[in-house]
Each structure stands twice: as structure tokens, then as C-alpha cells.
Design a protein around this motif. Structure first.
Motif, PDB file in Angstrom:
ATOM      1  N   ALA A  29       0.830  -1.205   0.000  1.00  0.00           N
ATOM      2  CA  ALA A  29       0.000   0.000   0.000  1.00  0.00           C
ATOM      3  C   ALA A  29       0.863   1.252   0.000  1.00  0.00           C
ATOM      4  CB  ALA A  29      -0.925  -0.008   1.215  1.00  0.00           C
ATOM      5  N   LEU A  30       1.971   1.214   0.746  1.00  0.00           N
ATOM      6  CA  LEU A  30       2.867   2.366   0.795  1.00  0.00           C
ATOM      7  C   LEU A  30       3.549   2.592  -0.546  1.00  0.00           C
ATOM      8  CD1 LEU A  30       3.977   4.491   2.763  1.00  0.00           C
ATOM      9  CD2 LEU A  30       5.857   2.944   3.261  1.00  0.00           C
ATOM     10  N   ALA A  31       3.958   1.532  -1.201  1.00  0.00           N
ATOM     11  CA  ALA A  31       4.603   1.668  -2.506  1.00  0.00           C
ATOM     12  C   ALA A  31       3.613   2.145  -3.570  1.00  0.00           C
ATOM     13  CB  ALA A  31       5.218   0.331  -2.922  1.00  0.00           C
ATOM     14  N   ALA A  32       2.337   1.753  -3.418  1.00  0.00           N
ATOM     15  CA  ALA A  32       1.332   2.164  -4.401  1.00  0.00           C
ATOM     16  C   ALA A  32       1.089   3.673  -4.340  1.00  0.00           C
ATOM     17  CB  ALA A  32       0.027   1.414  -4.153  1.00  0.00           C
ATOM     18  N   ARG A  33       1.215   4.295  -3.182  1.00  0.00           N
ATOM     19  CA  ARG A  33       1.006   5.736  -3.061  1.00  0.00           C
ATOM     20  C   ARG A  33       2.082   6.525  -3.786  1.00  0.00           C
ATOM     21  NH1 ARG A  33       0.421   6.884   3.198  1.00  0.00           N
ATOM     22  NH2 ARG A  33       0.103   8.998   2.388  1.00  0.00           N
ATOM     23  N   TRP A  34       3.245   5.929  -3.986  1.00  0.00           N
ATOM     24  CA  TRP A  34       4.346   6.618  -4.660  1.00  0.00           C
ATOM     25  C   TRP A  34       4.479   6.212  -6.128  1.00  0.00           C
ATOM     26  CZ3 TRP A  34       7.136  10.359  -2.158  1.00  0.00           C
ATOM     27  CH2 TRP A  34       6.955  10.446  -0.780  1.00  0.00           C
ATOM     28  N   LYS A  35       3.678   5.235  -6.572  1.00  0.00           N
ATOM     29  CA  LYS A  35       3.780   4.776  -7.960  1.00  0.00           C
ATOM     30  C   LYS A  35       2.520   5.039  -8.779  1.00  0.00           C
ATOM     31  CE  LYS A  35       7.226   1.119  -7.479  1.00  0.00           C
ATOM     32  NZ  LYS A  35       7.530  -0.325  -7.710  1.00  0.00           N
ATOM     33  N   TYR A  36       1.391   5.292  -8.086  1.00  0.00           N
ATOM     34  CA  TYR A  36       0.126   5.446  -8.785  1.00  0.00           C
ATOM     35  C   TYR A  36      -0.510   6.797  -8.443  1.00  0.00           C
ATOM     36  CZ  TYR A  36       0.570   0.439  -9.661  1.00  0.00           C
ATOM     37  OH  TYR A  36       1.037  -0.794 -10.063  1.00  0.00           O
ATOM     38  N   MET A 114       9.986  -4.215  -5.892  1.00  0.00           N
ATOM     39  CA  MET A 114       8.935  -3.218  -5.674  1.00  0.00           C
ATOM     40  C   MET A 114       9.470  -1.957  -5.019  1.00  0.00           C
ATOM     41  SD  MET A 114       5.726  -5.567  -4.409  1.00  0.00           S
ATOM     42  CE  MET A 114       4.729  -4.087  -4.255  1.00  0.00           C
ATOM     43  N   HIS A 115      10.600  -2.058  -4.389  1.00  0.00           N
ATOM     44  CA  HIS A 115      11.150  -0.901  -3.678  1.00  0.00           C
ATOM     45  C   HIS A 115      12.026  -0.029  -4.582  1.00  0.00           C
ATOM     46  CE1 HIS A 115       9.592  -2.533   0.035  1.00  0.00           C
ATOM     47  NE2 HIS A 115      10.244  -3.683  -0.172  1.00  0.00           N
ATOM     48  N   CYS A 116      12.216  -0.458  -5.795  1.00  0.00           N
ATOM     49  CA  CYS A 116      12.987   0.362  -6.733  1.00  0.00           C
ATOM     50  C   CYS A 116      12.065   1.440  -7.295  1.00  0.00           C
ATOM     51  CB  CYS A 116      13.549  -0.499  -7.863  1.00  0.00           C
ATOM     52  SG  CYS A 116      14.623   0.405  -8.995  1.00  0.00           S
ATOM     53  N   ALA A 117      12.436   2.692  -7.092  1.00  0.00           N
ATOM     54  CA  ALA A 117      11.571   3.815  -7.448  1.00  0.00           C
ATOM     55  C   ALA A 117      12.069   4.492  -8.724  1.00  0.00           C
ATOM     56  CB  ALA A 117      11.515   4.826  -6.306  1.00  0.00           C
ATOM     57  N   MET A 118      11.166   5.276  -9.325  1.00  0.00           N
ATOM     58  CA  MET A 118      11.499   5.999 -10.551  1.00  0.00           C
ATOM     59  C   MET A 118      12.375   7.215 -10.273  1.00  0.00           C
ATOM     60  SD  MET A 118       7.716   5.926 -12.319  1.00  0.00           S
ATOM     61  CE  MET A 118       8.255   7.062 -13.598  1.00  0.00           C
ATOM     62  N   PHE A 119      12.243   7.771  -9.074  1.00  0.00           N
ATOM     63  CA  PHE A 119      12.926   9.028  -8.763  1.00  0.00           C
ATOM     64  C   PHE A 119      13.711   8.873  -7.465  1.00  0.00           C
ATOM     65  CE2 PHE A 119       8.747   9.891 -10.684  1.00  0.00           C
ATOM     66  CZ  PHE A 119       9.171  10.397 -11.908  1.00  0.00           C
ATOM     67  N   ILE A 120      14.742   9.721  -7.341  1.00  0.00           N
ATOM     68  CA  ILE A 120      15.604   9.684  -6.162  1.00  0.00           C
ATOM     69  C   ILE A 120      15.825  11.115  -5.669  1.00  0.00           C
ATOM     70  CG2 ILE A 120      16.791   7.566  -6.846  1.00  0.00           C
ATOM     71  CD1 ILE A 120      19.117   9.344  -7.811  1.00  0.00           C
ATOM     72  N   CYS A 121      16.428  11.224  -4.514  1.00  0.00           N
ATOM     73  CA  CYS A 121      16.817  12.525  -3.975  1.00  0.00           C
ATOM     74  C   CYS A 121      18.115  12.965  -4.661  1.00  0.00           C
ATOM     75  CB  CYS A 121      17.019  12.432  -2.469  1.00  0.00           C
ATOM     76  SG  CYS A 121      17.682  13.941  -1.719  1.00  0.00           S
ATOM     77  N   PRO A 122      18.179  14.175  -5.203  1.00  0.00           N
ATOM     78  CA  PRO A 122      19.397  14.595  -5.911  1.00  0.00           C
ATOM     79  C   PRO A 122      20.590  14.867  -5.008  1.00  0.00           C
ATOM     80  CG  PRO A 122      17.842  16.401  -5.799  1.00  0.00           C
ATOM     81  CD  PRO A 122      17.135  15.218  -5.235  1.00  0.00           C
ATOM     82  N   LEU A 126      18.642   8.880  -1.973  1.00  0.00           N
ATOM     83  CA  LEU A 126      17.638   7.950  -1.482  1.00  0.00           C
ATOM     84  C   LEU A 126      16.511   7.815  -2.502  1.00  0.00           C
ATOM     85  CD1 LEU A 126      17.401   9.083   2.256  1.00  0.00           C
ATOM     86  CD2 LEU A 126      18.589   7.087   1.333  1.00  0.00           C
ATOM     87  N   GLU A 127      16.001   6.588  -2.642  1.00  0.00           N
ATOM     88  CA  GLU A 127      14.927   6.344  -3.597  1.00  0.00           C
ATOM     89  C   GLU A 127      13.583   6.779  -3.010  1.00  0.00           C
ATOM     90  OE1 GLU A 127      15.007   2.313  -4.789  1.00  0.00           O
ATOM     91  OE2 GLU A 127      16.889   2.465  -5.870  1.00  0.00           O
ATOM     92  N   MET A 128      12.747   7.339  -3.864  1.00  0.00           N
ATOM     93  CA  MET A 128      11.434   7.847  -3.440  1.00  0.00           C
ATOM     94  C   MET A 128      10.416   6.711  -3.544  1.00  0.00           C
ATOM     95  SD  MET A 128       9.757  11.465  -4.609  1.00  0.00           S
ATOM     96  CE  MET A 128       8.954  10.867  -6.081  1.00  0.00           C
ATOM     97  N   ASN A 129      10.518   5.732  -2.626  1.00  0.00           N
ATOM     98  CA  ASN A 129       9.666   4.548  -2.650  1.00  0.00           C
ATOM     99  C   ASN A 129       8.733   4.453  -1.450  1.00  0.00           C
ATOM    100  OD1 ASN A 129      11.562   4.049  -0.712  1.00  0.00           O
ATOM    101  ND2 ASN A 129      12.539   2.334  -1.788  1.00  0.00           N
ATOM    102  N   GLY A 130       8.693   5.446  -0.592  1.00  0.00           N
ATOM    103  CA  GLY A 130       7.824   5.423   0.573  1.00  0.00           C
ATOM    104  C   GLY A 130       8.516   5.069   1.869  1.00  0.00           C
ATOM    105  N   LYS A 131       9.707   4.536   1.818  1.00  0.00           N
ATOM    106  CA  LYS A 131      10.437   4.203   3.040  1.00  0.00           C
ATOM    107  C   LYS A 131      11.049   5.434   3.687  1.00  0.00           C
ATOM    108  CE  LYS A 131      11.646  -0.604   2.152  1.00  0.00           C
ATOM    109  NZ  LYS A 131      12.748  -1.599   2.106  1.00  0.00           N
ATOM    110  N   HIS A 132      11.312   6.439   2.896  1.00  0.00           N
ATOM    111  CA  HIS A 132      11.950   7.650   3.403  1.00  0.00           C
ATOM    112  C   HIS A 132      10.998   8.840   3.217  1.00  0.00           C
ATOM    113  CE1 HIS A 132      15.638   5.267   3.403  1.00  0.00           C
ATOM    114  NE2 HIS A 132      15.365   4.946   2.140  1.00  0.00           N
ATOM    115  N   ARG A 133      11.167   9.810   4.072  1.00  0.00           N
ATOM    116  CA  ARG A 133      10.305  11.002   4.057  1.00  0.00           C
ATOM    117  C   ARG A 133      10.832  12.002   3.030  1.00  0.00           C
ATOM    118  NH1 ARG A 133       9.640  15.576   7.749  1.00  0.00           N
ATOM    119  NH2 ARG A 133       7.416  16.019   8.061  1.00  0.00           N
TER     120      ARG A 133
END
Length: 312
Positions: A29-36, A114-122, A126-133
Motif C-alpha cells: 500500500a505504501l509503494a502504491a502511493r508513490w507509484k500510482y 517493488m522498492h525500486c523507485a522511478m525518482f531519487i533525492c538529488p 535515497l529512492e522515493m519509494n515510501g520508506k523515506h520522508r
């Protein structure tokens, strides 16, 4: 008692109890909020926008909602606070070089992280997958992780260099407490903007409703005469006797009349024609009917009188 074939059923097979509540995987559910998209539930694709509450949307889905708010949508309550295009901000995201997209697992025979995100912190990576704020800036729309903002404290954006303040930071996909806090800030901001707009309208209405101050006419003059003297009007002298007071003695009467300036001027109580003024040009004199060019000869005058005769 058994069934056909000598089987002995158990109690849970005969008695149906209440259905178990399906538990949603928190990580999924957390990953879906950052991917959809929060509105259309489609996969996020550029351009990606967000609101004052920190939710992620596809820009085309938000525009379709704003163009037709009456249409039935499954997640319309998520964007009920959006009034127009000014309530959203396009995000300036940084692509993740390790993300390969859906082309890698087209057949479905490979492991998909599933934890691999499209975007990261420049800044931190850190990957923008919901684990980090993560947070974004209202001024420029750049997105950074909360760790980067804490480790590298600055008042200038790390990516574009625009200055920002602490109140310009908005948390993306925050908790319920953070969303309620952002909602209160949004309502206070809108109420303040509405009050300032109302005060500006009232001030503008006051300035329009004020009567324009009467300007002094430079051609009009005031003359005051004592007892037995004459008053001047249109260059002509008119004598007025003094009005006696209640005690029988004559009291001075004051008469105030403006001088007329229609083709003739009064100077020192005597009538003076414009045609006799040497300081005036011939062109200026020809504007008046007293000029010789405006007079008609006997041959030009008619023998009958019209409704608006033009003869001298």
C-alpha cells in the motif's frame, strides 16, 4: 453421521462463520502511493503534480477533473479541495538511473523489486519509494528527502538555487496527522487571501464612490460692490441702489456675479470686442461670428425665414 463414501465432515466445513477481514500489505500500500496517481489510480508519469496536502497526481487527470467536476469518479473526494489549476504545483523530480521500468520484466519470469523507485533525492540519493520522508518546495517544485534537508541546512534550493523559507516545505504522502496539519495551513492561507482581496475591493469601491472635487474656473471672477455702485455682467453696467437696513440707515449690498467669456471680454467695466484686440491673431478672430468672413451679403441672404435662420 457420515456422508456418502464414508467421509466424516468436520464442524468448520458445515458451519459457516464470519469472513475474515482481508489485511492489506502495508509495504504494498505504501509503494502504491508513490507509484500510482491518487485520482485516476494509474501509474504516475510525467508531468507529475501535487497539491497543498502532498498527494501525487498525473497532471492530465487533474485537468480532466477540473474541466468536468460533475462526472462520477471513484476517488473524487481525494481532490475535493482543489478549486483550480493554481492549487497544484508541478514537481521537479530527479530520475533514478537504476530504474529500468517495465521493459525488464515483460514476460514475468524475472524478479521485480517493488522498492525500486522511478525518482531519487538529488542530494543524498535515497529512492522515493515510501520508506523515506520526502518534501517539495512551493516556490520551485523541487523534491528532496528529509534527510538531505537536515544534513545540509541551507536557505537556497539544492537543485535550482532559488531561495525558500521553512514554511515553503510540504511533506509528500505524509501521515494522517501531517495531512491534517497541512489542511489547517491551507485553510488559513485561503482565508487570509480572501480577506485581503475583500479589503482591496472595499478600498477600490470607496475611491470610486468619492465625488470628484470641483475645480476652480480660471475665467470666473468675483466682484464686490459697495452701496450705490454698479455690478458688471457681460461687460454691461447695471446700477443697484443701496438697500436700507432696519434702523433706516443705508447698508452696503454685496453682489457676486461671474464674467461671461462667450466671444467678448469685459475689462475695467467696459465692453471690448474680440475683433478689436490687436494681440489676437486673425485665425483666432475668424472663429467667432463677429468676424467679417462670417457675415453674408444681401445677395446671399434669403427672402424667407427658416426654422433656424442664419443671417445677420
Amino acid at each position: 453421521m457420515g456422508c456418502d463414501g464414508g467421509t466424516i465432515p468436520k464442524r468448520h466445513e458445515l458451519v459457516k462463520g464470519p469472513k475474515k477481514v482481508e489485511k492489506v500489505d502495508k509495504n504494498a500500500a505504501l509503494a502504491a502511493r508513490w507509484k500510482y496517481c491518487a485520482l485516476s489510480t494509474e501509474k504516475l508519469r510525467r508531468p507529475i503534480v501535487t497539491c497543498d496536502l502532498g498527494r501525487l497526481y498525473n497532471k492530465d487527470a487533474v485537468i480532466e477533473f477540473l474541466l468536468d467536476k460533475s462526472a462520477d469518479r471513484p476517488n473524487s473526494e481525494v481532490v475535493s479541495h482543489l478549486r483550480g489549476i493554481k492549487d497544484i504545483k508541478e514537481l521537479n523530480l530527479t530520475d533514478n538511473p537504476a530504474w529500468e521500468g517495465e521493459r525488464r520484466n515483460t514476460k514475468g519470469d524475472r524478479y521485480e523489486d517493488m522498492h525500486c523507485a522511478m525518482f531519487i533525492c538529488p542530494v543524498v540519493g535515497l529512492e522515493m519509494n515510501g520508506k523515506h520522508r520526502f518534501c517539495f518546495l512551493r516556490t520551485c517544485g523541487c523534491v528532496f528527502s528529509d534527510r538531505a534537508l537536515k544534513e545540509v541546512k541551507t536557505e537556497i534550493c539544492h537543485k535550482c538555487g532559488d531561495p525558500f523559507k521553512e514554511e515553503d516545505l510540504v511533506v509528500l504522502n505524509g501521515t494522517k496527522e501531517e495531512v491534517e496539519k497541512l489542511r489547517k495551513i491551507m485553510e488559513e492561507k485561503r482565508a487570509k487571501a480572501k480577506a485581503t482581496k475583500k479589503s482591496k475591493k472595499s478600498k477600490f469601491a470607496e475611491t470610486v464612490s468619492k465625488p470628484s472635487e470641483s475645480k476652480e474656473n480660471p475665467d470666473s471672477t468675483e466682484t464686490v460692490f459697495a452701496e450705490g455702485k454698479t455690478s458688471t455682467e457681460n461687460g454691461e453696467d447695471r446700477s443697484q441702489p443701496a438697500v436700507p437696513g432696519p434702523s433706516g440707515s443705508s447698508s452696503s449690498s454685496k453682489v457676486v456675479k461671474p464674467l461671461a467669456a462667450s466671444g467678448s471680454l469685459a475689462e475695467s467695466g467696459s465692453k471690448r470686442s474680440i475683433q478689436s484686440m490687436e494681440e489676437k491673431s486673425e485665425t483666432y478672430k475668424s472663429l467667432f461670428t463677429s468676424h467679417s468672413s462670417a457675415k453674408r451679403t444681401k445677395a446671399q441672404t434669403s427672402n424667407w425665414v427658416t426654422h433656424t435662420p442664419y443671417h445677420f
